[in-house]
Design an enzyme around this catalytic site. Structure first.
Site, PDB file in Angstrom:
ATOM      1  N   SER A  30      69.527 -30.805  -4.368  1.00 48.06           N
ATOM      2  CA  SER A  30      70.073 -32.064  -3.879  1.00 48.06           C
ATOM      3  C   SER A  30      71.046 -32.725  -4.836  1.00 48.06           C
ATOM      4  O   SER A  30      71.667 -33.715  -4.491  1.00 48.06           O
ATOM      5  CB  SER A  30      68.941 -33.038  -3.540  1.00 48.06           C
ATOM      6  OG  SER A  30      68.133 -33.224  -4.683  1.00 48.06           O
ATOM      7  N   HIS A  69      67.366 -38.345  -8.673  1.00 42.44           N
ATOM      8  CA  HIS A  69      68.560 -38.672  -7.901  1.00 42.44           C
ATOM      9  C   HIS A  69      69.318 -39.808  -8.564  1.00 42.44           C
ATOM     10  O   HIS A  69      68.844 -40.416  -9.521  1.00 42.44           O
ATOM     11  CB  HIS A  69      68.167 -39.082  -6.472  1.00 42.44           C
ATOM     12  CG  HIS A  69      67.843 -37.913  -5.596  1.00 42.44           C
ATOM     13  ND1 HIS A  69      67.303 -38.039  -4.349  1.00 42.44           N
ATOM     14  CD2 HIS A  69      67.996 -36.585  -5.778  1.00 42.44           C
ATOM     15  CE1 HIS A  69      67.136 -36.845  -3.808  1.00 42.44           C
ATOM     16  NE2 HIS A  69      67.538 -35.947  -4.663  1.00 42.44           N
ATOM     17  N   ASP A  96      68.050 -41.968   0.168  1.00 40.79           N
ATOM     18  CA  ASP A  96      66.682 -41.473   0.029  1.00 40.79           C
ATOM     19  C   ASP A  96      65.651 -42.237   0.840  1.00 40.79           C
ATOM     20  O   ASP A  96      64.460 -41.999   0.677  1.00 40.79           O
ATOM     21  CB  ASP A  96      66.270 -41.529  -1.452  1.00 40.79           C
ATOM     22  CG  ASP A  96      66.963 -40.449  -2.252  1.00 40.79           C
ATOM     23  OD1 ASP A  96      66.934 -40.544  -3.490  1.00 40.79           O
ATOM     24  OD2 ASP A  96      67.520 -39.520  -1.648  1.00 40.79           O
TER      25      ASP A  96
END
Lengths: 153, 167
Positions: A30, A69, A96
């Site tokens: 990701s 992230h 998210d």
């Protein structure tokens, strides 16, 4: 020798970065092409406020595996200084919110374990292989055990 | 003391140590780079400006973004991640940072660019404080190395404001 020096480095990193798990392995795609599966990230948690653009490692309630992230939105309260944070993987189409717990729209400080400050490519593959194919872990430990037993020192 | 196993162990430890040292030196070499980036953002149009059903203001805008970030690249740079964020203050929140657009620059040749785009991510407030709001647009960059320490910095551009009325 490798094992003991790795252990010493690990403990030293824990002291220096002030974090419980100073190193994480990247498990998903990701954050590509920046971070690939198998890279390791060095974490550091300081008291500085969370700001947009930082790459943070966080735990979602109910999920074991931490997620790494980037912060894309920050709302910091005037009075308490507490923050609402939204994250997104660089390589993901959406943010998210789908990953957060049911009904949760933001992350708060307590969910965040650390910031990624540095990285090493490929080193984490050892951990991934040992987790996904545990037989290799047993072979390695078996071989190490054999070495210890058969050495003539 | 001179068994094959012992020698292999010593060799491997030495090799790993040298590799780690080379990665550290590669990362250190990034500190000698003094970057001089430049950027400019113009808001060409406010497409719409509404209050959502839940009570939060949302605005959609189109921007021209031009930047020269070539000086950020070193031999140890894998990519540069950039994003444009709107930053403003409200009575409830001392700081709001909302990322509007981001991109990945994979190589130095692509680091000097001009783009005309609407905001990639929704510009939503926590509340309805955006009418007539003055805000800054900051271009942030995050230099992601091939190995080692990551660097991040930003350019703050002030003087932008939203319309007084919804449209």
């Amino acid at each position: 020798m490798i094992v003991t020096s790795a252990l010493i480095i690990w403990k030293a990193l824990m002291c220096i970065t002030g974090s419980e798990s100073p190193v994480v392995v990247v498990l998903s795609e990701s954050m590509e092409p920046g971070f690939k599966r198998g890279d390791i990230l060095f974490l550091h948690m300081s008291k500085e406020p969370i700001r947009a653009g930082e790459i943070v490692v966080f735990n979602v309630d109910g999920r074991e595996i931490p997620i790494v992230h980037r912060v894309i939105k920050v709302h910091e309260r005037q009075d308490t200084g507490e923050v609402d944070v939204l994250t997104k993987g660089d390589n993901n189409p959406g943010d998210d919110r789908l990953l957060y717990a049911q009904g949760q729209h933001w992350l708060q400080r307590q969910h965040i374990m650390g910031r990624a400050v540095g990285f090493l490519p490929y080193v984490g593959w050892v951990t991934i292989i040992m987790t996904e194919k545990p037989i290799i872990k047993y072979i390695l430990i078996g071989a190490l055990g054999l070495l210890v037993i058969t050495s003539k020192d | 003391m001179h068994s094959f196993g012992y020698r292999l162990n010593a060799l491997l430890t030495f090799a790993v140590t040298i590799l780690a040292l080379m990665c550290a030196i590669a990362s250190l070499s990034d500190n000698f780079n003094t970057p001089s980036p430049s950027a400019e953002i113009q808001i060409t149009n406010i497409n719409w400006f509404q209050k959502q059903p839940q009570g939060n203001d949302e605005v959609s805008l189109t921007m021209n973004i031009s930047a020269d970030l070539q000086s950020l690249f070193t031999w140890n740079t894998k990519q540069v991640f950039i994003f444009v964020a709107a930053e403003y203050e409200t009575p409830k929140n001392s700081l709001n940072q909302v990322s509007l657009w981001d991109a990945i620059i994979p190589a130095k040749e692509h680091a000097k660019f001009w783009i005309h785009t609407s905001n990639k991510y929704r510009f939503v407030d926590q509340g309805n404080n955006l009418r007539g709001k003055e805000f800054n647009l900051t271009l942030h960059w995050h230099v992601m190395p091939k190995t080692g320490k990551m660097f991040a910095d930003k350019i703050v551009m002030t003087g932008y404001s939203l319309p007084e009325e919804y449209r």
